[in-house]
Design an enzyme around this catalytic site. Structure first.
Site, mmCIF file in Angstrom:
data_model
loop_
_atom_site.group_PDB
_atom_site.id
_atom_site.type_symbol
_atom_site.label_atom_id
_atom_site.label_comp_id
_atom_site.label_asym_id
_atom_site.label_seq_id
_atom_site.Cartn_x
_atom_site.Cartn_y
_atom_site.Cartn_z
ATOM 1 C CE LYS A 201 -3.756 2.116 2.513
ATOM 2 N NZ LYS A 201 -4.769 1.913 3.536
ATOM 3 N NE ARG A 211 -6.038 9.268 3.227
ATOM 4 C CZ ARG A 211 -4.762 9.535 3.005
ATOM 5 N NH1 ARG A 211 -4.339 10.792 2.917
ATOM 6 N NH2 ARG A 211 -3.897 8.555 2.873
ATOM 7 C CE LYS A 224 -3.842 7.720 6.546
ATOM 8 N NZ LYS A 224 -4.984 6.779 6.436
ATOM 9 C CD GLU A 240 5.842 -4.054 3.614
ATOM 10 O OE1 GLU A 240 5.217 -4.961 4.188
ATOM 11 O OE2 GLU A 240 6.224 -3.030 4.203
ATOM 12 C CE LYS A 255 -6.030 1.629 -0.663
ATOM 13 N NZ LYS A 255 -6.452 1.592 0.680
ATOM 14 C CB SER A 281 -11.454 7.028 -3.673
ATOM 15 O OG SER A 281 -10.264 7.474 -3.037
ATOM 16 C CE1 TYR A 319 -14.998 2.845 -3.132
ATOM 17 C CE2 TYR A 319 -13.089 3.250 -4.551
ATOM 18 C CZ TYR A 319 -13.638 3.096 -3.287
ATOM 19 O OH TYR A 319 -12.835 3.171 -2.181
HETATM 20 C C1 PBG Z 1 -7.717 2.879 5.300
HETATM 21 C C2 PBG Z 1 -7.961 2.784 3.831
HETATM 22 C C3 PBG Z 1 -7.736 3.760 2.850
HETATM 23 C C4 PBG Z 1 -8.223 3.223 1.664
HETATM 24 C C5 PBG Z 1 -8.720 1.936 1.938
HETATM 25 N N1 PBG Z 1 -8.533 1.675 3.288
HETATM 26 C C6 PBG Z 1 -7.208 5.146 2.937
HETATM 27 C C7 PBG Z 1 -5.900 5.440 3.506
HETATM 28 O O1 PBG Z 1 -5.062 4.565 3.749
HETATM 29 O O2 PBG Z 1 -5.691 6.631 3.756
HETATM 30 C C8 PBG Z 1 -8.239 3.936 0.349
HETATM 31 C C9 PBG Z 1 -9.229 3.460 -0.633
HETATM 32 C C10 PBG Z 1 -9.512 4.392 -1.744
HETATM 33 O O3 PBG Z 1 -8.890 5.461 -1.892
HETATM 34 O O4 PBG Z 1 -10.407 4.054 -2.518
HETATM 35 N N2 PBG Z 1 -6.551 2.397 5.793
#
Ligand code: PBG
Length: 329
Positions: A201, A211, A224, A240, A255, A281, A319
């Site tokens: 990730k 968010r 993050k 990882e 991701k 997203s 989505y």
């Molecule tokens: C939470 C999480 C996130 C997403 C999925 N689980 C956001 C983040 O890590 O800030 C993002 C999914 C998306 O953007 O569609 N840990």
């Protein structure tokens, strides 16, 4: 690799007709390739839009069946639940994540009651929907602390498993959490609960609309980068994944999706395990808003999803999952 030469070899011959293009097509999409994310919201009779994500809504528990019915009708095998927690329930430690009456727990129970095992349920394991600072872990002296966070994630996992969640998906990027969660699940008799690790990730700029949707955007302090991966790296992704497989991950996730097709391909080739891609997203928002404005046509959706299959993804979290007619062809 090239075994002929022009003019005897003419690659356009294969492309001449629709039937011949179908005959040589290398990849296909089917509804069973998808996981549909669903946003949850407190209250009753609510279906609330998200401004940055056209046609995606947050559902209150009593309206959930509207979207789950559609997913089942379309043949989507799994839904993923994401809560928008009320701000007054958020705090430094994200304690609402351990409340057995929280939104996610209520949704799991509701779906299992109505649909039994007709559809799988996936839940994130992470603190960010519940913390007042919007981070996925606990903070001490301005640092995200690993091991204490993992202890909480273990408890969150056990709770969600107890409610009936089928797939736990730790999305927090703490070290060692897959192993600890697996051990705790097995010890409590949840041997059948699957672990889908968000193994790779990235600290990405493409999560903004999500968010927004879960209400952590305004509260997030800083970034993050001390736990999510640096997008300049790819070898680190292999480490990882290797580590998470050793710790007991049944599947891994990459991701975001489209900017990371190279990572999907190399993980699939090296590890031969189920690799899931998350069309996040921000990707959704870019494509949907460009379609809305008429800048690109809506077949771009199908094209963007096929890219994941071409790269080697086993399944895709998107989505669009419940609304693409073309995947039914
Ligand atoms: C939470 C999480 C996130 C997403 C999925 N689980 C956001 C983040 O890590 O800030 C993002 C999914 C998306 O953007 O569609 N840990």
């Amino acid at each position: 690799m090239i075994t002929g030469r022009y003019p005897e070899l003419r690659l356009r011959r294969n492309r001449k007709y629709s039937w011949s293009r179908k005959l040589i097509q290398e990849n296909t999409l089917s509804p069973s390739d998808f996981i549909l994310p669903i946003f949850l919201i407190e209250g009753s009779n609510k279906k609330v839009s998200i401004s940055s994500m056209p046609e995606v809504y947050r559902y209150s528990i009593n309206r959930l069946s509207q979207v789950v019915d559609r997913a089942i009708k379309k043949g989507i095998p799994t839904v993923a639940l994401f809560p928008k927690t009320n701000n007054n329930l958020k705090n430094q430690t994200g304690s609402e994540s351990l409340n057995e009456n929280n939104l996610v727990c209520k949704a799991i129970i509701e779906i299992k009651k109505k649909y039994k095992n007709q559809i799988g349920i996936m839940c994130d394991v992470a603190l960010d929907p519940y913390t007042s600072h919007g981070h996925d872990g606990l903070i001490k002296s301005n640092k995200i602390i690993n091991d204490e966070t993992v202890d909480l994630l273990v408890n969150q996992s056990l709770l969600q498993a107890q409610m009936g969640c089928d797939i736990l998906a730790p999305s927090d990027m703490m070290d060692g959490r897959i192993g600890k969660i697996r051990k705790a699940l097995d010890k409590s008799g949840y041997n059948d609960v699957l672990l889908l690790s968000y193994a790779v990730k990235y600290a990405s700029n493409f999560y903004g609309p999500f968010r927004d949707a879960v209400g952590s955007k305004k509260s997030l302090k800083g970034n993050k980068k001390t736990y999510q991966m640096d997008f300049k790296n790819s070898d680190e992704a292999l480490r990882e994944v290797a580590l998470d497989i050793k710790e007991g991950a049944d599947m891994v996730m990459i991701k975001p999706g489209m900017p990371y097709l190279d990572i999907i391909k190399s993980i699939k080739e090296k590890f031969k395990i189920p690799v899931l891609a998350y069309q996040v997203s921000g990707e959704y928002s870019l494509i949907s808003n460009a379609i809305k404005k008429g800048f690109i046509n809506k077949d771009a959706i199908y094209e963007s999803l096929m890219a994941f299959k071409r790269a080697g993804a086993t399944a895709i979290i998107s989505y669009y999952a419940d609304r693409i007619n073309k995947i039914l062809i």
